[in-house]
Design an enzyme around this catalytic site. Structure first.
Site, mmCIF file in Angstrom:
data_model
loop_
_atom_site.group_PDB
_atom_site.id
_atom_site.type_symbol
_atom_site.label_atom_id
_atom_site.label_comp_id
_atom_site.label_asym_id
_atom_site.label_seq_id
_atom_site.Cartn_x
_atom_site.Cartn_y
_atom_site.Cartn_z
ATOM 1 C CG HIS A 276 -92.034 51.640 18.097
ATOM 2 N ND1 HIS A 276 -92.642 52.747 18.654
ATOM 3 C CD2 HIS A 276 -92.034 51.856 16.751
ATOM 4 C CE1 HIS A 276 -92.985 53.596 17.705
ATOM 5 N NE2 HIS A 276 -92.638 53.081 16.533
ATOM 6 C CB CYS A 292 -93.937 51.797 13.792
ATOM 7 S SG CYS A 292 -92.469 51.435 12.805
#
Length: 317
Positions: A276, A292
């Site tokens: 992301h 992440c």
């Protein structure tokens, strides 16, 4: 008289013993000098006298400090770089082999800055300038065609995973508009992603050869998982679920994951991890996320369009 005879020898003995101890300097000896009198107790280091240190310096030269250790460590790296450059010089006549060797060295983290710039220049010329020097087919644009339809036909025929964005890039198109009758080069290979945690780099590969590299941010305390995954659940304007379970919609204050989400799945299903964006560009190149992989906004948007749903992902230590 007997008493006196006994007393005098004892006094003399005491006097001589005290004189011996003081002359030897015992009350004023340092612990270092004390150890130097012999080998010392087991496990204790013997301290050398100044003259011993002087003779050692004269014999061995000055002690080598941290700079010398760094120099010794750098020596194998220089030798490795020399060997790499020599091998690459031998491949220059074979342009494809030379480009692939540069890419392989890049993914191993062994490409010096000047060769990295050369790799990027060659990739731009060989892959992102028509005709691309990768496996491809020539497709004539039919009336009513668009890049998505062409990509679908080629994927079905050649088992690749080409995307409209890849077709646009390798043909040097400024946008998605195409005209009937034009001929396009369409790659037949497979796109994939590799993330190298040690170097904080993400690579897009085509049939195993890197064609794009970008810096990333990773999880704090080594929380980014390693292994093999697939892209599952590409989403524009994603909501963000905080570690405490609070859901933040895209565009709301406190939303920090950017405009795109590319989730990871494995054999057990969705992992909760993915790729992301970030509201903090300074986090790129650092380990600060909850696990992440972060990209800058422009890099994320390019990756999102370039790599398809279901593409393989490999995360390495």
């Amino acid at each position: 008289m007997k008493t006196l005879k006994t007393f005098v020898p004892l006094g003399v003995v005491a006097f001589l013993a005290a004189s011996f101890l003081f002359l030897d300097g015992w009350p004023f000896r340092s612990p270092a000098e004390e150890v130097d009198k012999g080998e010392g107790a087991p496990g204790l280091s013997r301290v050398a006298r100044p003259e011993q240190n002087a003779s050692k310096v004269a014999k061995d030269g000055p002690a080598k400090g941290a700079p010398a250790r760094k120099e010794a460590k750098a020596e194998p790296q220089r030798e490795e770089e020399k060997a790499l450059r020599a091998r690459l010089r031998g491949l220059k006549k074979d342009r494809d082999a030379y480009r692939k060797a540069l890419g392989a060295a890049l993914m191993k983290g062994r490409l010096p800055g000047d060769l990295l710039a050369e790799w990027r220049r060659i990739v731009q010329k060989d892959i992102f300038t028509p005709p691309p020097r990768v496996a491809h087919v020539k497709v004539k644009v039919r009336p009513g065609d668009n890049l998505t339809r062409i990509a679908r036909r080629v994927k079905k025929a050649h088992k690749g995973n080409v995307t409209p964005t890849l077709i646009r890039l390798v043909n040097g198109l400024p946008n998605d508009r195409i005209r009937a009758g034009a001929t396009l080069a369409v790659p037949t290979g497979r796109l994939a992603i590799e993330v190298h945690k040690e170097s904080f780099r993400l690579f897009v590969t085509l049939d195993g050869e890197p064609i794009l590299d970008r810096p990333v941010g990773l999880g704090k305390e080594d929380s980014t998982p390693v292994g093999r995954f697939t892209i599952h659940g590409k989403t524009r304007k994603p909501t963000w679920t905080k570690p405490d379970g609070t859901v933040v919609a895209y565009g709301e204050p406190g939303h920090i994951i950017g405009s795109r989400w590319m989730g990871f799945a494995n054999d057990m299903g969705r992992t909760g991890y993915g790729i992301h964006g970030t509201s903090d560009p300074t986090s790129i190149g650092r380990s600060v996320s909850e696990g992440c992989i972060r990209l800058r906004a422009e890099d994320l948007e390019l990756l999102f369009d370039l790599v398809p749903e279901g593409a393989p992902v490999r995360v390495l230590p």
